[in-house]
Scaffold this motif. Structure first.
Motif, short mmCIF file in Angstrom:
data_model
loop_
_atom_site.label_atom_id
_atom_site.label_comp_id
_atom_site.label_asym_id
_atom_site.label_seq_id
_atom_site.Cartn_x
_atom_site.Cartn_y
_atom_site.Cartn_z
N UNK A 246 8.63 17.54 8.23
CA UNK A 246 7.84 16.32 8.40
C UNK A 246 6.89 16.05 7.23
N UNK A 247 6.48 17.11 6.53
CA UNK A 247 5.53 16.90 5.43
C UNK A 247 6.22 16.53 4.13
N UNK A 248 7.53 16.81 4.03
CA UNK A 248 8.21 16.60 2.76
C UNK A 248 9.29 15.55 2.80
N UNK A 249 9.64 15.08 3.97
CA UNK A 249 10.84 14.27 4.09
C UNK A 249 10.54 13.01 4.88
N UNK A 250 11.39 12.02 4.70
CA UNK A 250 11.25 10.81 5.50
C UNK A 250 11.53 11.13 6.96
N UNK A 251 12.36 12.13 7.18
CA UNK A 251 12.84 12.43 8.52
C UNK A 251 12.17 13.70 9.04
N UNK B 219 -1.20 10.67 4.38
CA UNK B 219 -2.32 9.72 4.29
C UNK B 219 -3.21 9.75 5.52
N UNK B 220 -3.03 10.73 6.38
CA UNK B 220 -3.97 10.88 7.49
C UNK B 220 -3.60 10.15 8.77
N UNK B 221 -2.30 9.89 8.97
CA UNK B 221 -1.87 9.35 10.26
C UNK B 221 -1.42 10.53 11.12
N UNK B 222 -2.10 10.75 12.20
CA UNK B 222 -1.82 11.93 13.02
C UNK B 222 -0.55 11.76 13.83
N UNK C 144 11.52 3.98 7.38
CA UNK C 144 10.29 4.68 7.78
C UNK C 144 10.28 6.05 7.15
N UNK C 145 9.10 6.47 6.67
CA UNK C 145 8.99 7.77 6.02
C UNK C 145 7.85 8.56 6.65
#
Lengths: 216, 196
Positions: free
Chosen positions: A73-78, A136-139, A128-129
């Motif tokens: 989740x931190x590195x990929x769009x998916x 950017x801080x969206x939980x 969507x990524x």
């Protein structure tokens, strides 16, 4: 030939012209409501899965971090659905005879896929990524809701364009400190908007609302 | 009725653009027998730039021997990364203190050894990298979940845990002792005793 319209008909015709506006307005309203209803968006409807995996138990009860399974989740769009191997890290020993988990063991034995049912299915014309939102801080819970309280997974929000734009137009209402992105217990503080404005500046969050941001 | 009909139309006629004939991640495929559109790599495949020629970095060993140095400078950022990754991937079983009493162990998984026993305090740091990469005993490998550089960061953080659990209050700089809360105020008296 007798008279078709009596004088009283005037009242009816006035009423129906007047009422017609309301009928049309009602139809438009009903259409809009239906379009945003959970019937159309599939929001809040728990989805039956081949194995009744409970986020409530694994996240809420055991406190396992989202990224233990959703590693990309931190590195990929998916944000990946974990491979069966991840389940077996623990379930090779725990509940390793439970009939409920037989599909997991079978998948592991045969190197076959468990056919999970997709819960969050954006239309294919939407880009969507995950990684940029997380960075950017969206939980997680901002979009996915309190997954720690979902025995079976459901889609919390409508995923409709207006819902995306709520945040893209006013990110300060939703962003949180990066350290809290993966916290399921974080709640917006009373000064969310003030804090949000600071974070928007600090993280250089742009309010991207052009069509090609998502439709590319 | 008209509204329902309209809404049905509205829902019904958008599906073909919604589900385009293309493979998005994990979308099933009718073409392959196992139904996966994402194909497993044939054995021995090496992507460009991923040769893994640096044996020390990618195995934690020189020959058969575990290395006892982390193959890149350990900065504060590396340790913080290690702490974060440790708490995600290791703490469910090993516990946040590394004592082997994580929540999964309390729910029935075989208890792993504490990091604070002599054997593991003396062992070269490459051992921890190797266990994360290949697994050990009841522990499955974490090579798919933790990237090589993060494995080293975790190994470095395990050393931090080991030092922290052996530390006395005298190892804490005086200006940080109050950060320890109750523990910081009680222990200086004990710590003074030997010198008195």
């Amino acid at each position: 030939m007798s008279q078709i319209f009596y004088p009283s008909t005037n009242t009816f015709s006035r009423l129906s012209i007047f009422g017609g506006i309301f009928i049309v307005a009602f139809l438009v309203w009903a259409w809009a409501e239906l379009n945003e209803s959970t019937y159309a968006t599939r929001a809040k409807v728990p989805i039956q899965q081949p194995v009744p995996f409970s986020h409530e138990h694994h996240v809420g009860g055991l406190g396992i971090d989202c990224r233990y399974c959703h590693t990309s989740v931190e590195n990929s769009s998916f944000a990946n659905i974990p491979p069966t191997k991840t389940c077996m890290n623990c379930h090779s020993q725990i509940w390793n005879r439970a009939p409920m988990l037989e599909p997991v063991r079978e998948s592991f034995r045969n190197d076959s896929s468990i056919r999970w049912i997709r819960v969050h299915d954006l239309p294919d014309y939407v880009y969507f990524n995950h990684s940029i939102h997380v960075a950017k801080g969206v939980g997680c819970t901002t979009c996915h809701g309190q997954v720690n309280k979902m025995p079976l997974m459901w889609q919390e929000n409508s995923l409709q364009m207006s819902w995306c734009l709520d945040c893209h137009r006013h990110p300060e209402r939703f962003v949180r400190p990066r350290s809290q992105v993966f916290s399921v217990n974080w709640q917006p503080p009373p000064n969310q908007v003030d804090m949000g404005r600071k974070l928007v500046k600090e993280y250089n969050i742009q309010s991207l609302t052009s069509c090609s941001t998502c439709h590319r | 009725m008209a509204a329902v009909a309209l809404a049905c139309l509205n829902i019904a006629c958008r599906r073909d653009m919604q589900d385009q004939p293309k493979y998005i991640p994990l979308r099933p495929s009718d073409f392959f027998a196992d139904g996966r559109s994402a194909r497993p790599l044939p054995e021995g495949t090496v992507a460009r730039g991923q040769l893994r020629a640096d044996k020390v970095f990618f195995t934690g060993k020189v020959g058969d021997q575990f290395v006892d140095r982390i193959p890149f400078p350990v900065t504060r950022a590396v340790l913080e990364r290690g702490q974060e990754r440790f708490n995600i991937y290791c703490s469910p079983c090993h516990g946040r203190l590394g004592n082997g009493l994580g929540i999964i162990v309390r729910r029935g998984l075989k208890r792993p050894p504490s990091y604070h026993i002599d054997r593991l305090r003396q062992i070269p740091v490459g051992y921890f990298y190797d266990v994360i990469t290949n697994g050990f005993g009841a522990m499955q490998d974490y090579s798919a979940q933790v990237a090589p550089r993060d494995r080293w960061a975790i190994a470095a953080y395990i050393r931090v845990l080991q030092y922290s659990q052996q530390a006395s209050i005298n190892d804490v700089p005086p200006e940080h002792r109050q950060d320890l809360g109750g523990a910081g105020t009680a222990k200086p008296a004990e710590a003074k005793k030997p010198s008195e």
